[in-house]
Design a protein around this motif. Sequence first.
Motif, PDB file in Angstrom:
ATOM      1  N   THR A 189       0.806  -1.223   0.000  1.00  0.00           N
ATOM      2  CA  THR A 189       0.000   0.000   0.000  1.00  0.00           C
ATOM      3  C   THR A 189       0.837   1.270   0.000  1.00  0.00           C
ATOM      4  OG1 THR A 189      -1.889  -1.072   1.074  1.00  0.00           O
ATOM      5  CG2 THR A 189      -1.728   1.325   1.279  1.00  0.00           C
ATOM      6  N   GLU A 190       1.802   1.350   0.876  1.00  0.00           N
ATOM      7  CA  GLU A 190       2.578   2.586   0.976  1.00  0.00           C
ATOM      8  C   GLU A 190       3.408   2.833  -0.272  1.00  0.00           C
ATOM      9  OE1 GLU A 190       1.974   4.892   3.174  1.00  0.00           O
ATOM     10  OE2 GLU A 190       0.465   3.463   3.868  1.00  0.00           O
ATOM     11  N   LYS A 191       3.912   1.760  -0.884  1.00  0.00           N
ATOM     12  CA  LYS A 191       4.665   1.924  -2.131  1.00  0.00           C
ATOM     13  C   LYS A 191       3.756   2.423  -3.244  1.00  0.00           C
ATOM     14  CE  LYS A 191       6.492  -2.239  -2.453  1.00  0.00           C
ATOM     15  NZ  LYS A 191       7.338  -3.346  -2.961  1.00  0.00           N
ATOM     16  N   LEU A 192       2.533   1.926  -3.287  1.00  0.00           N
ATOM     17  CA  LEU A 192       1.575   2.398  -4.291  1.00  0.00           C
ATOM     18  C   LEU A 192       1.238   3.870  -4.066  1.00  0.00           C
ATOM     19  CD1 LEU A 192      -0.947  -0.579  -4.634  1.00  0.00           C
ATOM     20  CD2 LEU A 192       0.454   0.372  -6.457  1.00  0.00           C
ATOM     21  N   ARG A 193       1.001   4.220  -2.813  1.00  0.00           N
ATOM     22  CA  ARG A 193       0.675   5.619  -2.487  1.00  0.00           C
ATOM     23  C   ARG A 193       1.802   6.554  -2.934  1.00  0.00           C
ATOM     24  NH1 ARG A 193      -3.583   6.620   0.909  1.00  0.00           N
ATOM     25  NH2 ARG A 193      -4.316   4.915   2.259  1.00  0.00           N
ATOM     26  N   ALA A 194       3.034   6.128  -2.705  1.00  0.00           N
ATOM     27  CA  ALA A 194       4.175   6.994  -2.969  1.00  0.00           C
ATOM     28  C   ALA A 194       4.495   7.108  -4.459  1.00  0.00           C
ATOM     29  CB  ALA A 194       5.395   6.484  -2.211  1.00  0.00           C
ATOM     30  N   SER A 195       4.236   6.049  -5.209  1.00  0.00           N
ATOM     31  CA  SER A 195       4.697   6.014  -6.600  1.00  0.00           C
ATOM     32  C   SER A 195       3.635   6.366  -7.631  1.00  0.00           C
ATOM     33  CB  SER A 195       5.264   4.631  -6.925  1.00  0.00           C
ATOM     34  OG  SER A 195       4.259   3.634  -6.829  1.00  0.00           O
ATOM     35  N   CYS A 196       2.364   6.166  -7.305  1.00  0.00           N
ATOM     36  CA  CYS A 196       1.300   6.388  -8.284  1.00  0.00           C
ATOM     37  C   CYS A 196       0.817   7.840  -8.273  1.00  0.00           C
ATOM     38  CB  CYS A 196       0.114   5.460  -8.012  1.00  0.00           C
ATOM     39  SG  CYS A 196       0.495   3.715  -8.294  1.00  0.00           S
ATOM     40  N   ASP A 197       0.197   8.239  -9.362  1.00  0.00           N
ATOM     41  CA  ASP A 197      -0.362   9.591  -9.430  1.00  0.00           C
ATOM     42  C   ASP A 197      -1.551   9.744  -8.494  1.00  0.00           C
ATOM     43  OD1 ASP A 197       1.186  10.869 -11.746  1.00  0.00           O
ATOM     44  OD2 ASP A 197       0.550   8.960 -12.606  1.00  0.00           O
ATOM     45  N   ARG A 198      -2.231   8.615  -8.249  1.00  0.00           N
ATOM     46  CA  ARG A 198      -3.326   8.606  -7.292  1.00  0.00           C
ATOM     47  C   ARG A 198      -3.453   7.208  -6.731  1.00  0.00           C
ATOM     48  NH1 ARG A 198      -9.636  10.802  -7.992  1.00  0.00           N
ATOM     49  NH2 ARG A 198     -10.288  10.211  -5.886  1.00  0.00           N
ATOM     50  N   PHE A 199      -3.940   7.104  -5.517  1.00  0.00           N
ATOM     51  CA  PHE A 199      -4.176   5.816  -4.882  1.00  0.00           C
ATOM     52  C   PHE A 199      -5.609   5.784  -4.384  1.00  0.00           C
ATOM     53  CE2 PHE A 199      -4.449   3.205  -1.043  1.00  0.00           C
ATOM     54  CZ  PHE A 199      -3.988   1.986  -1.522  1.00  0.00           C
ATOM     55  N   ILE A 200      -6.315   4.679  -4.637  1.00  0.00           N
ATOM     56  CA  ILE A 200      -7.696   4.564  -4.161  1.00  0.00           C
ATOM     57  C   ILE A 200      -7.866   3.286  -3.346  1.00  0.00           C
ATOM     58  CG2 ILE A 200      -8.671   5.918  -6.057  1.00  0.00           C
ATOM     59  CD1 ILE A 200      -9.551   3.242  -7.357  1.00  0.00           C
ATOM     60  N   LEU A 201      -8.705   3.379  -2.348  1.00  0.00           N
ATOM     61  CA  LEU A 201      -9.075   2.199  -1.567  1.00  0.00           C
ATOM     62  C   LEU A 201     -10.156   1.402  -2.292  1.00  0.00           C
ATOM     63  CD1 LEU A 201      -9.105   3.735   2.018  1.00  0.00           C
ATOM     64  CD2 LEU A 201      -7.396   2.161   1.058  1.00  0.00           C
ATOM     65  N   GLY A 202     -10.913   2.083  -3.147  1.00  0.00           N
ATOM     66  CA  GLY A 202     -11.961   1.417  -3.903  1.00  0.00           C
ATOM     67  C   GLY A 202     -12.522   2.343  -4.956  1.00  0.00           C
ATOM     68  N   PHE A 203     -13.263   1.782  -5.907  1.00  0.00           N
ATOM     69  CA  PHE A 203     -13.756   2.581  -7.028  1.00  0.00           C
ATOM     70  C   PHE A 203     -14.891   3.528  -6.629  1.00  0.00           C
ATOM     71  CE2 PHE A 203     -11.377  -0.616  -9.269  1.00  0.00           C
ATOM     72  CZ  PHE A 203     -10.862   0.102 -10.349  1.00  0.00           C
ATOM     73  N   GLY A 204     -15.463   3.325  -5.453  1.00  0.00           N
ATOM     74  CA  GLY A 204     -16.469   4.259  -4.974  1.00  0.00           C
ATOM     75  C   GLY A 204     -15.926   5.679  -4.853  1.00  0.00           C
ATOM     76  N   GLU A 205     -14.624   5.802  -4.634  1.00  0.00           N
ATOM     77  CA  GLU A 205     -14.002   7.136  -4.516  1.00  0.00           C
ATOM     78  C   GLU A 205     -14.044   7.905  -5.824  1.00  0.00           C
ATOM     79  OE1 GLU A 205     -10.072   6.978  -2.793  1.00  0.00           O
ATOM     80  OE2 GLU A 205     -10.583   5.153  -1.682  1.00  0.00           O
ATOM     81  N   LEU A 206     -14.219   7.202  -6.939  1.00  0.00           N
ATOM     82  CA  LEU A 206     -14.162   7.851  -8.248  1.00  0.00           C
ATOM     83  C   LEU A 206     -15.550   8.162  -8.809  1.00  0.00           C
ATOM     84  CD1 LEU A 206     -11.356   5.651  -9.853  1.00  0.00           C
ATOM     85  CD2 LEU A 206     -11.116   7.828  -8.638  1.00  0.00           C
ATOM     86  N   LEU A 207     -16.590   7.784  -8.079  1.00  0.00           N
ATOM     87  CA  LEU A 207     -17.946   8.026  -8.587  1.00  0.00           C
ATOM     88  C   LEU A 207     -18.365   9.483  -8.338  1.00  0.00           C
ATOM     89  CD1 LEU A 207     -19.675   4.743  -7.350  1.00  0.00           C
ATOM     90  CD2 LEU A 207     -18.876   5.295  -9.660  1.00  0.00           C
TER      91      LEU A 207
END
Length: 207
Positions: A189-207
């Motif tokens: 998780t932390e590596k994804l948060r640090a390296s990606c342009d955005r990090f989501i816990l789930g697709f509900g965040e994008l609705l």
Amino acid sequence: MFLFDLDGTLLDSNGVWIDVDRTFLARRNMEYSKAYYEGVAHTIFPLAAVFTKDFCQLEESCEEIMAEWMDLAKDAYAHVQLKPHVKDYLDQCKANGESMAIVTAAIPIHCQTALDHLGIAHYFDRITYAQELGLDKKKPDIWLLAAKDAGVSPADCTVFDDSFAACHGAKSAGMTTIGVYDEMFKSDTEKLRASCDRFILGFGELL
């Protein structure tokens, strides 16, 4: 262009392979470990088999190892489920006129089984199978090929993936990356948060 991974991103399916790995290793009196996980997770079957044969010092051929994995997985992909809000997000993307495709290391027959079972194949313009191409998602090659096949610039592609290594490969290809949380690989998780342009816990965040 939106490029979606399948296992662990759209599908709640990573548990299938954790169970397969644990059973495979238990048959050989070995325990599932972080070192093994890092060698086989998020890669194509043939490369995972090569790693497994060496790591476990097995006499079986890579073909026999892969056949055993397929037998252990059986018809699991006829029963897997979408992760929460995935269909809602795909509906939203379709309504907005977004072009969507899949780039996956999943076994092609498993992918088709899941898409048919879940009724979501119609959302995607094309599917790029890493295994058929012999390419690893950890490197930019497959991402550049997916963009070329779709007739778009890598800079116009957004990748959704639960794998840090795959997101790194897509980032190296010049694409925007959205890291997707998966419980099975929460240690990344932390590596994804640090390296990606955005990090989501789930697709509900994008609705």
